[in-house]
Design a protein around this motif. Sequence first.
Motif, PDB file in Angstrom:
ATOM      1  N   TYR A  23       0.829  -1.193   0.000  1.00  0.00           N
ATOM      2  CA  TYR A  23       0.000   0.000   0.000  1.00  0.00           C
ATOM      3  C   TYR A  23       0.872   1.254   0.000  1.00  0.00           C
ATOM      4  O   TYR A  23       1.830   1.352   0.757  1.00  0.00           O
ATOM      5  CB  TYR A  23      -0.937   0.005   1.207  1.00  0.00           C
ATOM      6  N   VAL A  24       0.526   2.179  -0.863  1.00  0.00           N
ATOM      7  CA  VAL A  24       1.208   3.471  -0.900  1.00  0.00           C
ATOM      8  C   VAL A  24       0.166   4.551  -0.658  1.00  0.00           C
ATOM      9  O   VAL A  24      -1.007   4.395  -0.995  1.00  0.00           O
ATOM     10  CB  VAL A  24       1.918   3.721  -2.254  1.00  0.00           C
ATOM     11  N   ALA A  25       0.608   5.635  -0.039  1.00  0.00           N
ATOM     12  CA  ALA A  25      -0.291   6.763   0.205  1.00  0.00           C
ATOM     13  C   ALA A  25       0.501   8.049   0.047  1.00  0.00           C
ATOM     14  O   ALA A  25       1.704   8.106   0.327  1.00  0.00           O
ATOM     15  CB  ALA A  25      -0.893   6.686   1.609  1.00  0.00           C
ATOM     16  N   MET A  26      -0.178   9.045  -0.421  1.00  0.00           N
ATOM     17  CA  MET A  26       0.469  10.347  -0.616  1.00  0.00           C
ATOM     18  C   MET A  26      -0.593  11.427  -0.681  1.00  0.00           C
ATOM     19  O   MET A  26      -1.789  11.135  -0.770  1.00  0.00           O
ATOM     20  CB  MET A  26       1.318  10.344  -1.890  1.00  0.00           C
ATOM     21  N   THR A  27      -0.129  12.655  -0.644  1.00  0.00           N
ATOM     22  CA  THR A  27      -1.067  13.760  -0.743  1.00  0.00           C
ATOM     23  C   THR A  27      -1.753  13.754  -2.102  1.00  0.00           C
ATOM     24  O   THR A  27      -1.155  13.365  -3.112  1.00  0.00           O
ATOM     25  CB  THR A  27      -0.357  15.109  -0.536  1.00  0.00           C
ATOM     26  N   SER A  28      -3.005  14.196  -2.117  1.00  0.00           N
ATOM     27  CA  SER A  28      -3.703  14.355  -3.398  1.00  0.00           C
ATOM     28  C   SER A  28      -3.639  15.798  -3.880  1.00  0.00           C
ATOM     29  O   SER A  28      -4.253  16.138  -4.885  1.00  0.00           O
ATOM     30  CB  SER A  28      -5.172  13.924  -3.267  1.00  0.00           C
ATOM     31  N   VAL A  29      -2.877  16.626  -3.174  1.00  0.00           N
ATOM     32  CA  VAL A  29      -2.739  18.020  -3.604  1.00  0.00           C
ATOM     33  C   VAL A  29      -1.598  18.084  -4.615  1.00  0.00           C
ATOM     34  O   VAL A  29      -0.424  17.929  -4.271  1.00  0.00           O
ATOM     35  CB  VAL A  29      -2.449  18.948  -2.407  1.00  0.00           C
ATOM     36  N   CYS A  30      -1.957  18.278  -5.864  1.00  0.00           N
ATOM     37  CA  CYS A  30      -0.959  18.259  -6.933  1.00  0.00           C
ATOM     38  C   CYS A  30       0.027  19.405  -6.754  1.00  0.00           C
ATOM     39  O   CYS A  30      -0.358  20.537  -6.445  1.00  0.00           O
ATOM     40  CB  CYS A  30      -1.665  18.359  -8.281  1.00  0.00           C
ATOM     41  N   THR A  31       1.291  19.104  -6.990  1.00  0.00           N
ATOM     42  CA  THR A  31       2.327  20.124  -6.808  1.00  0.00           C
ATOM     43  C   THR A  31       2.368  21.119  -7.956  1.00  0.00           C
ATOM     44  O   THR A  31       3.103  22.106  -7.885  1.00  0.00           O
ATOM     45  CB  THR A  31       3.713  19.459  -6.671  1.00  0.00           C
TER      46      THR A  31
END
Length: 166
Positions: free
Chosen positions: A103-111
């Motif tokens: 499982y990977v997770a990260m911000t959904s706020v595009c840079t």
Amino acid sequence: MGKHIESIGGSLTDSRRKFIEKAGLATIMSTFGVAFFTSCSSTEDADPNNPNNPPSGDQPNGITISGTTVRIDLSVQTRLAASGGWLLIQNARTLVANVNGSYVAMTSVCTHSGCFDSWTFANNRFTCTCHGSVFDPSGRVLQGPAASPLQQYTTQLSGTTLTITR
Ligand code: FES
């Protein structure tokens, strides 16, 4: 792989509601997808730290947001079960995916310019559909216009509970 959107809370503005009534629900759904209904300004989104947010625990989609922690009950939220499964948890501004059983997770706020609610995931790549930036499962930029990686979050699986720390 289809587009999966997870939304908790959120509301429509009067202008958007009128637009939907005018344009017809079916047209909007087919044109914009479910995200249209939940992609609101930040003031409309339920804030995990806001007491008005839905209470944590017992959410039917198996997702609980508490402060900087997101917990997903994988026995309830089955869209992450298979490799290639993924979720956009809008209220937590979080992308989660099952990549070859991890499982990977990260911000959904595009840079690039901050879109947080317009994502697809296919072939182990996240694409921000606002302007087409593509990121790998580690958040690294594969294709611009974004120039910076997405901030990764830690994931921990315990039994059927996936815990994401933002
Ligand atoms: S905001 Fe994501 S590509 Fe522009």
